[in-house]
Design an enzyme around this catalytic site. Sequence first.
Site, mmCIF file in Angstrom:
data_model
loop_
_atom_site.group_PDB
_atom_site.id
_atom_site.type_symbol
_atom_site.label_atom_id
_atom_site.label_comp_id
_atom_site.label_asym_id
_atom_site.label_seq_id
_atom_site.Cartn_x
_atom_site.Cartn_y
_atom_site.Cartn_z
ATOM 1 N N CYS A 190 0.828 -1.203 0.000
ATOM 2 C CA CYS A 190 0.000 0.000 0.000
ATOM 3 C C CYS A 190 0.867 1.259 0.000
ATOM 4 C CB CYS A 190 -0.921 -0.013 1.217
ATOM 5 S SG CYS A 190 -0.028 0.145 2.774
ATOM 6 N N ALA A 247 3.044 1.656 3.014
ATOM 7 C CA ALA A 247 4.214 0.777 2.953
ATOM 8 C C ALA A 247 5.323 1.439 2.138
ATOM 9 C CB ALA A 247 3.843 -0.570 2.342
ATOM 10 N N ARG A 300 11.778 -5.625 6.101
ATOM 11 C CA ARG A 300 12.330 -5.419 4.774
ATOM 12 C C ARG A 300 13.845 -5.637 4.738
ATOM 13 N NH1 ARG A 300 12.883 -0.411 2.580
ATOM 14 N NH2 ARG A 300 13.104 -0.282 0.336
HETATM 15 FE FE1 CFM Z 1 12.772 0.295 -5.929
HETATM 16 FE FE2 CFM Z 1 10.802 -0.413 -4.550
HETATM 17 FE FE3 CFM Z 1 13.303 -1.102 -3.919
HETATM 18 FE FE4 CFM Z 1 12.211 -2.055 -6.117
HETATM 19 FE FE5 CFM Z 1 11.254 -3.964 -4.542
HETATM 20 FE FE6 CFM Z 1 9.856 -2.381 -2.972
HETATM 21 FE FE7 CFM Z 1 12.355 -3.091 -2.309
HETATM 22 MO MO1 CFM Z 1 10.406 -4.822 -2.231
HETATM 23 S S1 CFM Z 1 10.920 -0.521 -6.680
HETATM 24 S S2 CFM Z 1 14.151 -1.414 -5.809
HETATM 25 S S3 CFM Z 1 11.845 -4.044 -6.715
HETATM 26 S S4 CFM Z 1 12.305 0.779 -3.872
HETATM 27 S S5 CFM Z 1 9.197 -4.056 -4.036
HETATM 28 S S6 CFM Z 1 8.980 -0.485 -3.293
HETATM 29 S S7 CFM Z 1 10.631 -2.880 -1.080
HETATM 30 S S8 CFM Z 1 12.488 -4.982 -3.166
HETATM 31 S S9 CFM Z 1 14.196 -1.952 -2.128
#
Ligand code: CFM
Length: 553
Positions: free
Chosen positions: A68, A71, A102
């Site tokens: 969301c 998040a 995370r």
């Molecule tokens: Fe960018 Fe993200 Fe991230 Fe990502 Fe991700 Fe994420 Fe992440 Mo999970 S787009 S790279 S592929 S910030 S979904 S919102 S939390 S891995 S560090």
Amino acid sequence: METTEDIVADECLDPEKVKLELIAKYPTKVARKRAKQIIINKIGETGDVPEIQSNVRTTPGLIGQRGCCYAGCKGVVLGPTRDIVNITHGPIGCGYYSWLTRRNQTDPDSSPGTSSDGHNFMPYCFSTDMQEEQIIFGGEKKLKQAIQEAYDIFKPKAIGVFATCPVGLIGDDVHSVCKEMKEKLNINVFGFSCEGYKGVSQSAGHHIANNGVFTHVVGTDDSVREGEFKINLLGEYNIGGDAFEIERIFEKCGITLVSTFSGNSTVEGFANAHTADVNLIMCHRSINYVAEMMEKKYGIPWIKVNFISAESTAKSLRKIAAYFENSKLTERVEAVIAEEMPAVEKARNAIYPRTKGKRVMLFVGGSRAHHYQDLFKELGMITLSAGYEFGHRDDYEGRKVLPDIKVDADSRNIQELEVHPDPENFRPRKGPEEIERLKKQGVVFSEYDGMMPDMPNNTLIIDDLSQYETDQLIEIYKPDMFCAGIKEKYAIQKHGIPMKQLHSYDYGGPYAGFAGAINFYHDIDRMVNSRIWSYMKAPWQKNPELMATYAWE
Ligand code: CFM
């Protein structure tokens, strides 16, 4: 070795047919919508790719992978900053599930923006723990108390307040509470209207968070850090220690990291980010607009980099050296690459025969589904299908489509900041002629070509993949490895397919940089070559599946 073309030449894997199969059981309206989000990649002569629908609401009833807005704001962008007390204004579940799940890491003793106070609030979970009473009579009083309590105990330099769904529904004004407490406590207190329901995914939350950091923190400290080649790294969140490896490489090259948004970061780092010479963008999705705003306000240009995979790391370091046009830096970068690569090659050569030709699929947030394909290529593995949870068209097709993207009501919900050159701090780092010359020399500014032009023809690109489609894809393609997140993990493993989390790395990592690539090769080798998966029988393989139809059909 088999290529993607060989694989999809198999009639059963004809992407047109697979696409029809994926949507065959959906009601007509849903199938029509999903058809626009499931695209067969075709790269034209000019590098153009087909249009994909993305950044739209998930159809109710489909089990998606997304998170969301809250998040994206609290968990993703502000979460990794160690010296801000981040208070969730809402029921305890929101705070609890965004707390340390995370795997962002931080090191109070390391750069950038090292604070001597040793503040690290990341192991704590701060929440106003809203109850029925606040939902009915309002929660501003409790929020004020929480800010006061956090201040009394921790004496932080900054406090962030994050609104959850009920806060927006009952109309608590987090911003006026923050303003009042800022004046009272004389520290930076700022609020985020990141109610979970805003926008269509966590992408909205990134935007709200970044707008807040840009408005309230960036540019509030003009002290210039020592160093010849000063950079900011945007969109690197130190999952599993990635930022530590990248920082190690920068240090070795003599590159000074002023701030990272926001892995291993501090509020001080954000505050003097406007003093850097160039912005490097790692995750385009979550932060590209901050680079744009910093360019407008302070004159800092940006270039796209990627430190996932050894080759990409070397390429990105060379881009930085090319930007600075300094022979000492170029030599040092080349020396570092020459020093690091032998260990990478040794590991790769040992593992490659066991991983080459294996099939992989990646469905991750907004940039990793693209970046990690480089690592799999180094292992000779073939990406058959990939997609983002919440990427926008520019993340798929490249920034050239930006002018054509339709702004809908959900995006309009998110504030666009109006930015002007800062009267005191605007300083173009490179003049127009210099920029032109650098461009001629191959330095690419303000550009990202997206994932699709980088993927072979006839691969399936799927936006906002559903659980049902995941099962179908596995049944049809029988991949050797599937990459996604924790919600998908166990369902995929029940198919007897190894599943690698690319969000948290499953307790592994770092995977960035040179040392990270070696870690990744070993972890993937262990997973795709483990025989344990072949011993697995899913419940439906042991017992016959009951099928039925409704009488009226
Ligand atoms: Fe960018 Fe993200 Fe991230 Fe990502 Fe991700 Fe994420 Fe992440 Mo999970 S787009 S790279 S592929 S910030 S979904 S919102 S939390 S891995 S560090």
